[in-house]
Design an enzyme around this catalytic site. Structure first.
Site, short mmCIF file in Angstrom:
data_model
loop_
_atom_site.label_atom_id
_atom_site.label_comp_id
_atom_site.label_asym_id
_atom_site.label_seq_id
_atom_site.Cartn_x
_atom_site.Cartn_y
_atom_site.Cartn_z
N THR A 1 0.81 -1.21 0.00
CA THR A 1 0.00 0.00 0.00
C THR A 1 0.85 1.26 0.00
O THR A 1 0.49 2.26 -0.62
CB THR A 1 -0.92 0.00 1.23
OG1 THR A 1 -1.75 -1.17 1.19
CG2 THR A 1 -1.82 1.22 1.26
N THR B 1 2.27 -4.45 4.57
CA THR B 1 2.32 -4.68 6.01
C THR B 1 1.95 -6.10 6.42
O THR B 1 2.37 -6.55 7.49
CB THR B 1 1.39 -3.70 6.75
OG1 THR B 1 0.04 -3.87 6.29
CG2 THR B 1 1.83 -2.26 6.52
N ASP B 2 1.18 -6.81 5.60
CA ASP B 2 0.65 -8.10 6.05
C ASP B 2 1.73 -9.11 6.38
O ASP B 2 1.56 -9.94 7.30
CB ASP B 2 -0.31 -8.68 5.01
CG ASP B 2 -1.65 -7.98 4.99
OD1 ASP B 2 -1.89 -7.13 5.88
OD2 ASP B 2 -2.47 -8.26 4.09
N LYS C 1 2.46 -7.67 13.44
CA LYS C 1 1.27 -6.92 13.05
C LYS C 1 0.10 -7.40 13.91
O LYS C 1 -0.27 -8.57 13.86
CB LYS C 1 0.95 -7.10 11.57
CG LYS C 1 -0.21 -6.20 11.10
CD LYS C 1 -0.45 -6.28 9.61
CE LYS C 1 -1.57 -5.33 9.22
NZ LYS C 1 -1.87 -5.37 7.77
#
Length: 402
Positions: free
Chosen positions: A81, A155-156, A233
């Site tokens: 993203t 980020t995942d 996360k």
């Protein structure tokens, strides 16, 4: 106009100041001074004036995949993203290939020399061991030119990638900072620019390890730096999604400067990169009623398996029998599904039976970290594999740093 160009324009009889973001087929998108974006028919606005850049700002010159020079900050974009924007003509997300606009959107960076190399455009769920090796080699090449390194990443799975590079780099001459964003850079609520701002400043410290820099909380007050091997996360969409598990952040960035940085490994005089990874490592999340056949199929012929057990580190009795059969060829290590606390397999009989079957407890190591550590050790130190899995190498065990 160039991305990031500041403009004065009129729209529906009123005059506004803003920053040019992008143009579609018949539209133009401008970020207003309030921080909100507007996308309007290009024929309905009139550009009155293009601002001169503020002192220290740099125009949005094309830097597409230009590669990294020397003595600066090398930004490696891999996708995610943070390296994307919305195509307002289609509504789809597309990669940003020119990051020179950062000089106009990111505060407190005009004194830094930024380079950019786009090395991939991949959804983070599709990142694998080959990609980790690619990222590491590019980071090594950048450090050889006396650049610190920032990796833009989805980020995942960022904690996996950051941990993988943390182990592969046994010595490094500059910081490597991973960062991402939960919302794309052209959205008013984006966390991208402050994450980037903090990352650039952390990349200019004396740190000689791999870290993750993300929002400290949901406001735009500060960025925290987390050790790669202790970060996770913790939220699907919140801007403060990442947390350091059972240890404080390594650093804090706020008000335009690094407020603190502590408990870090410092820069080395040399780069030592072990860029081999063994993909034949398993990670199994045990659940109540898990069929022994399923566990067997997931473990068979693996060099090692990281088990995410319940509580203090348990599986069902039937699974213990499978482990006993396979443990001659496969190393089994125990982590916990719990976020906090240590594995302790001596409290209950199940744990003791698992140890007797050959399972090795990994204290408070995060399961994701344990998996990539096993990939690194199996490929590079097979003779000392079990011993080194239990030794703290990159701060992967709580409260201790090599």
């Amino acid at each position: 106009m160039l991305i990031g160009q500041k403009i004065i324009f009129s729209y529906k009889g009123q005059e506004y100041a803003g920053t040019y973001i992008s143009s579609g087929k018949n539209t133009i998108t401008v970020k207003l001074g309030s921080g909100y974006n507007i996308t309007v028919d290009a024929s309905s606005i009139e550009i009155k004036k293009e601002y001169s850049m503020e002192k220290g700002d740099k125009p949005g010159a094309e830097t597409k995949n230009s590669g990294c020079g020397e003595n600066g900050v090398c930004i490696l974009t891999t996708g995610g993203t943070i390296a994307s924007s919305v195509d307002y003509t289609t509504g789809a997300v597309k990669p940003v290939k020119d990051i020179s606009y950062l000089y106009n959107f990111v505060n407190n960076i005009s004194q830094f020399k930024l380079y950019h190399e786009s090395i991939d455009n991949i959804l983070s769920e599709n990142v694998n061991a080959e990609k980790w090796v690619q990222f590491a080699r590019k980071a090594r090449d950048a450090m050889k030119k006396s650049n610190s390194v920032i990796v833009f990443h989805g980020t995942d799975t960022m904690q996996y990638s950051a941990s993988a590079l943390s182990f592969m780099f046994e010595e490094q001459t500059e910081p490597i900072i991973f960062t991402g964003s939960q919302r794309s850079s052209d959205r008013p609520s984006s966390d991208a620019f402050l994450n980037i701002e903090g990352s650039i400043h952390f990349a200019s410290t004396d740190m000689g390890e791999v870290g993750i820099a993300m929002h400290t909380d949901t406001s735009d007050d500060s960025i925290s730096l987390y050790r790669a091997t202790r970060a996770r996360k913790m939220h699907t969409s919140s801007r403060d999604a990442f947390k350091s598990i059972s240890e404080p952040p390594l650093g804090l960035y706020a008000d335009g400067k690094v407020k603190e940085i502590k408990n870090i490994r410092h820069k080395s005089d040399s780069i030592i990169l072990k860029d081999r990874l063994d993909k034949n490592i398993g990670l199994i999340y045990f659940y109540p009623g898990m069929a022994e056949e399923d566990f067997y199929n997931l473990s068979y012929n693996k060099k090692a398996v990281i088990i995410m057990g319940t509580g203090l580190g348990h599986t069902s009795t039937g699974i213990i029998d499978v482990i006993r059969k396979l443990s001659r060829e496969t190393h089994f290590f125990m982590t916990s599904q719990c976020i906090y606390g240590n594995v302790n397999m001596n409290v209950y009989s199940t744990g003791r039976e698992l140890i007797d079957a050959g399972v090795i407890p990994l204290q408070n190591m995060l399961a994701e970290t344990a998996m990539v550590k096993a990939m690194y050790l199996s490929a590079n130190y097979p003779d000392n594999f079990v011993e080194l899995m239990q030794k703290n190498l990159r701060g992967e065990f709580e409260d201790t740093v090599k």
